[in-house]
Design an enzyme around this catalytic site. Structure first.
Site, PDB file in Angstrom:
ATOM      1  N   ASN A  17    -115.498 -51.591 -26.280  1.00  0.00           N
ATOM      2  CA  ASN A  17    -116.355 -52.357 -27.179  1.00  0.00           C
ATOM      3  C   ASN A  17    -115.668 -53.687 -27.475  1.00  0.00           C
ATOM      4  O   ASN A  17    -114.774 -53.759 -28.303  1.00  0.00           O
ATOM      5  CB  ASN A  17    -116.574 -51.543 -28.470  1.00  0.00           C
ATOM      6  CG  ASN A  17    -117.405 -52.284 -29.496  1.00  0.00           C
ATOM      7  OD1 ASN A  17    -118.002 -53.315 -29.188  1.00  0.00           O
ATOM      8  ND2 ASN A  17    -117.450 -51.770 -30.719  1.00  0.00           N
ATOM      9  N   GLU A 174    -116.479 -42.418 -35.524  1.00  0.00           N
ATOM     10  CA  GLU A 174    -115.607 -43.553 -35.853  1.00  0.00           C
ATOM     11  C   GLU A 174    -115.495 -43.665 -37.367  1.00  0.00           C
ATOM     12  O   GLU A 174    -116.326 -44.332 -38.012  1.00  0.00           O
ATOM     13  CB  GLU A 174    -116.211 -44.854 -35.320  1.00  0.00           C
ATOM     14  CG  GLU A 174    -116.285 -44.956 -33.829  1.00  0.00           C
ATOM     15  CD  GLU A 174    -116.255 -46.419 -33.380  1.00  0.00           C
ATOM     16  OE1 GLU A 174    -115.352 -46.771 -32.627  1.00  0.00           O
ATOM     17  OE2 GLU A 174    -117.110 -47.199 -33.822  1.00  0.00           O
ATOM     18  N   SER A 221    -108.850 -47.670 -33.817  1.00  0.00           N
ATOM     19  CA  SER A 221    -107.415 -47.873 -33.592  1.00  0.00           C
ATOM     20  C   SER A 221    -106.832 -47.035 -32.451  1.00  0.00           C
ATOM     21  O   SER A 221    -105.718 -46.536 -32.545  1.00  0.00           O
ATOM     22  CB  SER A 221    -106.640 -47.626 -34.892  1.00  0.00           C
ATOM     23  OG  SER A 221    -107.060 -48.547 -35.872  1.00  0.00           O
ATOM     24  N   GLY A 242    -111.896 -50.514 -29.248  1.00  0.00           N
ATOM     25  CA  GLY A 242    -112.183 -51.886 -29.668  1.00  0.00           C
ATOM     26  C   GLY A 242    -111.115 -52.841 -29.178  1.00  0.00           C
ATOM     27  O   GLY A 242    -111.048 -53.185 -28.000  1.00  0.00           O
TER      28      GLY A 242
HETATM   29  P1  PGA Z   1    -110.747 -50.718 -32.905  1.00  0.00           P
HETATM   30  O1  PGA Z   1    -112.328 -50.676 -32.966  1.00  0.00           O
HETATM   31  O2  PGA Z   1    -110.315 -49.930 -31.689  1.00  0.00           O
HETATM   32  O3  PGA Z   1    -110.398 -52.172 -32.796  1.00  0.00           O
HETATM   33  O4  PGA Z   1    -110.223 -50.087 -34.167  1.00  0.00           O
HETATM   34  C1  PGA Z   1    -113.040 -49.544 -32.559  1.00  0.00           C
HETATM   35  C2  PGA Z   1    -114.529 -49.741 -32.773  1.00  0.00           C
HETATM   36  O5  PGA Z   1    -114.918 -50.292 -33.799  1.00  0.00           O
HETATM   37  O6  PGA Z   1    -115.351 -49.375 -31.926  1.00  0.00           O
END
Ligand code: PGA
Length: 260
Positions: A17, A174, A221, A242
């Site tokens: 993403n 999430e 994360s 992300g």
């Molecule tokens: P992150 O985002 O891996 O930067 O924490 C994940 C997401 O929101 O899909």
């Protein structure tokens, strides 16, 4: 007699993403070409790249390989017409994007509600695309209220998806408190409990067999260090990545870890 369990070997799902990154088409092409240059050929993992829609055509239409599929970060629920600023499932399909993230926490934070998520998920699935329906509590509490939150969000977000339509459904857990810079994911044991809890709710919405067949992935994360344990001990079928997905080196390591 022991009941024979037929454990279907399903591929792990890894979704990149990119959110609202990067700033230029040139940088988007660079990230993708660096990733391609890693010459990955994952056998046990399905990798889906979800760039901003403005970059989708350039990346997907010029890609001839097998290692990656494409998806969008959002879609509109209507097929045509006067909907300024929106993008339809048909447009995405024509750009070879057949996965759509729906109900991401960052969309929910600016007003997308469960009813809207349900309508979008239905549209995506009715169009034969894969819907990645995101759920997750804003915070935890000691009294288990967050479990009620997850349950309600899941039930309401899936309210328009019938039993017969679950083949193209993926649930992304999430927790909002784990998403973004400076945050930490749940422990893999905590994640395991939630994945069982989600399966239990899916069983009660559909039935046990369907519940076991719907992939549950985790996001928030994820990095190259924690990915394997989150999947193995957390008992999930993949990851929604992300920040780490914007770094081709780190993201390719995540893919390699899950392809082992
Ligand atoms: P992150 O985002 O891996 O930067 O924490 C994940 C997401 O929101 O899909």
């Amino acid at each position: 007699m022991l009941k024979k369990t037929t454990k279907k070997k399903t591929k792990k799902i890894i979704i990149a993403n990119w959110k609202m990154n990067p700033d230029t088409m040139q940088d988007a092409k660079k990230i993708f070409s660096d990733l391609k240059n890693k010459k990955l050929n994952p056998k046990k993992a399905k990798v889906v790249i979800c760039p901003p829609s403005v970059y989708l055509a350039e990346l997907s239409m010029n890609y001839r390989g097998q290692a990656f599929s494409f998806g969008a970060q959002d879609v509109f629920w209507s097929d045509k017409g006067e909907h300024t600023g929106e993008i339809s499932t048909e447009m995405l399909k024509n750009l070879r994007a057949d996965w759509v993230i729906v109900g991401h926490a960052e969309k929910r934070a600016i007003g997308e509600n469960d009813q809207m998520v349900a309508t979008k998920a239905k549209r995506v699935i009715d169009e034969g695309m894969k819907a990645v329906v995101c759920i997750g509590e804003p915070h935890r509490d000691d009294h288990g209220q967050f479990l009620r939150f997850i349950e309600n969000q899941l039930r309401d977000s899936l309210s328009l998806i019938s039993k017969k339509k679950t083949d193209n459904l993926v649930i992304a857990y999430e927790p909002v408190w784990a998403i973004g810079k400076g945050k930490k994911p749940p422990t893999s044991h905590e994640l395991h409990q939630i994945s069982l809890f989600i399966k239990k709710i899916l069983s009660s919405i559909y039935n046990r067999e369907i519940a076991m067949s719907i992939p549950i992935i985790y996001g928030g994360s994820v990095d190259e260090e924690n990915c394997r344990e989150l999947v193995d001990i957390g008992n999930v079928n993949g990851l929604l990545v992300g920040r780490a997905s914007l770094n081709p080196h780190i993201f390719s390591n995540i893919i390699k870890e899950l392809d082992k």
